[in-house]
Design an enzyme around this catalytic site. Structure first.
Site, PDB file in Angstrom:
ATOM      1  N   ASP A 227     -17.985  58.601  -6.342  1.00 11.12           N
ATOM      2  CA  ASP A 227     -19.180  59.088  -5.642  1.00 11.12           C
ATOM      3  C   ASP A 227     -20.413  59.015  -6.541  1.00 11.12           C
ATOM      4  OD1 ASP A 227     -16.761  60.130  -4.618  1.00 11.12           O
ATOM      5  OD2 ASP A 227     -17.794  61.771  -3.612  1.00 11.12           O
ATOM      6  N   HIS A 229     -23.634  59.790  -4.785  1.00  9.96           N
ATOM      7  CA  HIS A 229     -24.402  60.846  -4.088  1.00  9.96           C
ATOM      8  C   HIS A 229     -25.895  60.870  -4.403  1.00  9.96           C
ATOM      9  CE1 HIS A 229     -21.620  62.952  -1.576  1.00  9.96           C
ATOM     10  NE2 HIS A 229     -20.723  63.072  -2.544  1.00  9.96           N
ATOM     11  N   ASP A 256     -19.413  57.503  -0.587  1.00 12.96           N
ATOM     12  CA  ASP A 256     -20.353  58.602  -0.881  1.00 12.96           C
ATOM     13  C   ASP A 256     -21.479  58.137  -1.799  1.00 12.96           C
ATOM     14  OD1 ASP A 256     -18.763  60.099   0.765  1.00 12.96           O
ATOM     15  OD2 ASP A 256     -18.472  61.751  -0.624  1.00 12.96           O
ATOM     16  N   ASP A 259     -26.528  61.171   0.268  1.00 16.34           N
ATOM     17  CA  ASP A 259     -26.469  62.618   0.556  1.00 16.34           C
ATOM     18  C   ASP A 259     -26.473  63.441  -0.727  1.00 16.34           C
ATOM     19  OD1 ASP A 259     -26.614  62.668   3.307  1.00 16.34           O
ATOM     20  OD2 ASP A 259     -24.455  62.698   3.626  1.00 16.34           O
ATOM     21  N   ARG A 260     -26.985  64.661  -0.589  1.00 15.30           N
ATOM     22  CA  ARG A 260     -27.092  65.641  -1.670  1.00 15.30           C
ATOM     23  C   ARG A 260     -28.142  65.242  -2.701  1.00 15.30           C
ATOM     24  NH1 ARG A 260     -23.858  69.966  -1.294  1.00 15.30           N
ATOM     25  NH2 ARG A 260     -22.032  69.846   0.041  1.00 15.30           N
ATOM     26  N   ASN A 288     -16.685  59.679   3.248  1.00 12.73           N
ATOM     27  CA  ASN A 288     -16.905  60.597   4.371  1.00 12.73           C
ATOM     28  C   ASN A 288     -18.390  60.887   4.587  1.00 12.73           C
ATOM     29  OD1 ASN A 288     -16.533  62.119   1.825  1.00 12.73           O
ATOM     30  ND2 ASN A 288     -16.942  63.901   3.090  1.00 12.73           N
ATOM     31  N   HIS A 289     -19.234  60.616   3.563  1.00 11.80           N
ATOM     32  CA  HIS A 289     -20.673  60.849   3.733  1.00 11.80           C
ATOM     33  C   HIS A 289     -21.411  59.643   4.305  1.00 11.80           C
ATOM     34  CE1 HIS A 289     -21.734  64.904   2.307  1.00 11.80           C
ATOM     35  NE2 HIS A 289     -20.544  64.820   1.735  1.00 11.80           N
ATOM     36  N   HIS A 337     -11.508  56.111  -0.606  1.00 16.79           N
ATOM     37  CA  HIS A 337     -12.396  57.227  -0.935  1.00 16.79           C
ATOM     38  C   HIS A 337     -11.660  58.563  -0.978  1.00 16.79           C
ATOM     39  CE1 HIS A 337     -15.922  59.642  -1.397  1.00 16.79           C
ATOM     40  NE2 HIS A 337     -15.529  60.391  -0.390  1.00 16.79           N
ATOM     41  N   ARG A 385     -10.690  71.518   2.810  1.00 19.63           N
ATOM     42  CA  ARG A 385     -11.988  71.199   3.423  1.00 19.63           C
ATOM     43  C   ARG A 385     -12.028  71.498   4.912  1.00 19.63           C
ATOM     44  NH1 ARG A 385     -14.504  67.294  -0.109  1.00 19.63           N
ATOM     45  NH2 ARG A 385     -12.994  66.551  -1.630  1.00 19.63           N
ATOM     46  N   HIS A 412     -14.119  61.341  -4.116  1.00 22.23           N
ATOM     47  CA  HIS A 412     -14.199  62.430  -3.132  1.00 22.23           C
ATOM     48  C   HIS A 412     -14.216  63.843  -3.697  1.00 22.23           C
ATOM     49  CE1 HIS A 412     -13.866  63.955   0.956  1.00 22.23           C
ATOM     50  NE2 HIS A 412     -12.602  64.252   0.914  1.00 22.23           N
TER      51      HIS A 412
END
Length: 483
Positions: A227, A229, A256, A259-260, A288-289, A337, A385, A412
């Protein structure tokens, strides 16, 4: 109360204070451990459960956070913080309607709390917006391709535009290097070129299967990153440490990307530009993002709207649906991922034949590839999660045996050292966003494989400075209230 019980209550209280200190120091796993010890000594204190729920939420273990907050509410139905914590966890999972019910409870219990009133109002607005979007949305079958409606050739580049230019059909290395420098200065490239990069990437991805076989020739090497991010300056640092992507220096970024972190547009345009430059040396997997529901909540959608405009929001959503779901290096290393499956016997051919062009479903193989996590216990368990599952070393071993593979590499999850080796050495988690969200203090890592041995050589690195734009700066205003 007898003396023993009394001393347990006292000990539990001391553990809670230690846990609170660990929490304040961003040591969330340690805090969970200490709250758990307090709960063992005194399980009827709602505060311990609600606090542990908050620590789980900080580690993005929203399923566990919901369970703990629910327990706090069962112990004390008038404890507003229980509803508050559960509402915040539901919110982070994108379950806004469930979150709304919990915030309504908070308001009922604390009618004069201005903070509760404000959050409830925001929640109601968010639910109204979702209902409106649902009402006007068209089904997948009728949805027209946004990409097909865009011709970047007819977009004028004004003479006063001072950024990098790319006049041909092909993206060039000079243009990409100039773009990287432009991004460093917090400037954006012209929309024409952003369209060119994204549309060319879409064309490449459309022709690919859901599972990609990567061939690394003898003596060649191959780098897998986890990731990123939206941490653009840390991405540049990876290239600094390990070289820019090229035919001789191929990379796989394992989901990923966005995001964030608040430089997600820069990250995604960089990765896509290298994909256009070197289609056989830049591999990209879906995380997943890379999905609408996550991008709505965690900042990418807001950032795209701010930097590139509304049309790009739809365009990225379409391109993300074409990202492959898994890779196999030299028929030996399976890279995905999230993780493995709720059933045994899944073959690579099953993954290859997944019809991936959709938003990630809430169950099934595609969901599990993007969302699952390993667990230390054998067998399978519920996901921390609240999506997909947790799987043990026996599940990993069986999957590898069934498919004649040696190793699973996945991402992840934040890891203190940037990586973790589990399941008797058969599973490696790699995470490439150091000091995640500017607060976790973790290292980042990437893995270099050299053919033919494909022995994982793990390189760790620390975060580098970045301009003063906070993580989640473009996130849903509503979610920021809970950070």
């Amino acid at each position: 109360m007898d003396a023993n019980a009394n001393s347990d209550v006292q000990k539990a209280e001391e553990l809670k204070l230690k846990a609170n200190d660990a929490f304040k120091a961003n040591k969330f796993s340690q805090a969970i451990e200490l709250y758990s010890q307090a709960i063992e000594l005194n399980s009827t204190n709602a505060v311990y459960w609600a606090n542990r729920a908050f620590a789980h939420a900080k580690l993005e273990e929203y399923g566990s956070a919901v369970q703990d907050a629910t327990q706090a509410i069962e112990i004390d139905p008038r404890y507003s913080k229980g509803y508050y914590r559960r509402g915040a966890a539901y919110l982070a999972m994108g379950k806004i309607k469930e979150a709304l019910k919990d915030f309504q409870q908070v308001k009922k219990i604390c009618p004069n709390d201005p903070d509760a009133t404000r959050k409830l109002k925001e929640c109601e607005k968010a639910v109204q917006k979702i209902r409106f979007e649902e009402a006007i949305s068209v089904g997948d079958a009728e949805r027209r391709s946004v990409a097909d409606s865009i011709d970047y050739h007819i977009i004028e580049v004004e003479s006063q535009y001072a950024g990098p230019r790319n006049d041909g059909e092909e993206i060039t290395l000079d243009f990409v290097k100039a773009m990287l420098d432009e991004f460093k200065k917090q400037k954006c490239i012209h929309k024409r070129y952003a369209y060119q990069i994204v549309l060319n990437t879409l064309e490449l991805l459309r022709s690919m299967p859901s599972l990609i076989d990567v061939n690394v020739p003898n003596g060649g090497h191959f780098t897998v990153c986890g990731d990123v991010h939206g941490q653009y300056f840390d991405l540049l640092n990876i290239f600094e440490l390990n070289g820019l992507p090229s035919e001789e220096n191929p990379y796989l970024f394992n989901g990923d990307f966005v995001d964030r972190g608040s430089f997600s547009v820069e990250v995604i345009l960089t990765l896509f530009a290298f994909k256009c430059l070197y289609p056989k040396a830049m591999y990209l997997a879906r995380g997943n993002h890379e999905s609408k529901s996550m991008n709505k909540i965690y900042g990418f959608e807001g950032e795209v709207r701010s930097k590139l405009g509304e049309k790009f929001v739809e365009l990225f959503a379409e391109v993300f649906c074409w990202l492959p779901l898994a890779h196999v290096i030299n028929k030996k290393v399976f890279v995905v991922h999230g993780g493995l499956f709720s059933v045994d016997g899944v073959k690579l051919s099953d993954i290859r034949s997944i019809d991936r062009f959709c938003e990630p479903p809430e169950e099934g193989l595609m969901c599990e590839l993007l969302w699952s996590d390993p667990q230390p216990q054998l067998g399978r368990g519920p996901s921390k999660r609240g999506v997909a599952l947790s799987f043990g070393a026996d599940v990993t071993k069986k999957f590898l045996q069934d498919n004649d593979l040696d190793l699973v590499v996945r991402s992840h999850e934040v890891k203190d050292e940037g990586y973790e080796i589990e399941h008797d050495g058969k599973l490696i988690t790699v995470f490439s966003a150091p000091n995640y969200c500017d607060q976790m203090g973790n290292k980042g890592a990437f893995i270099r494989f050299t053919s033919p041995e494909l022995k994982p050589d793990i390189v760790t690195f620390s975060a580098v400075p970045h301009p003063d734009v906070k993580p989640m700066a473009y996130a849903n205003n509503f979610l920021r209230m809970f950070q």
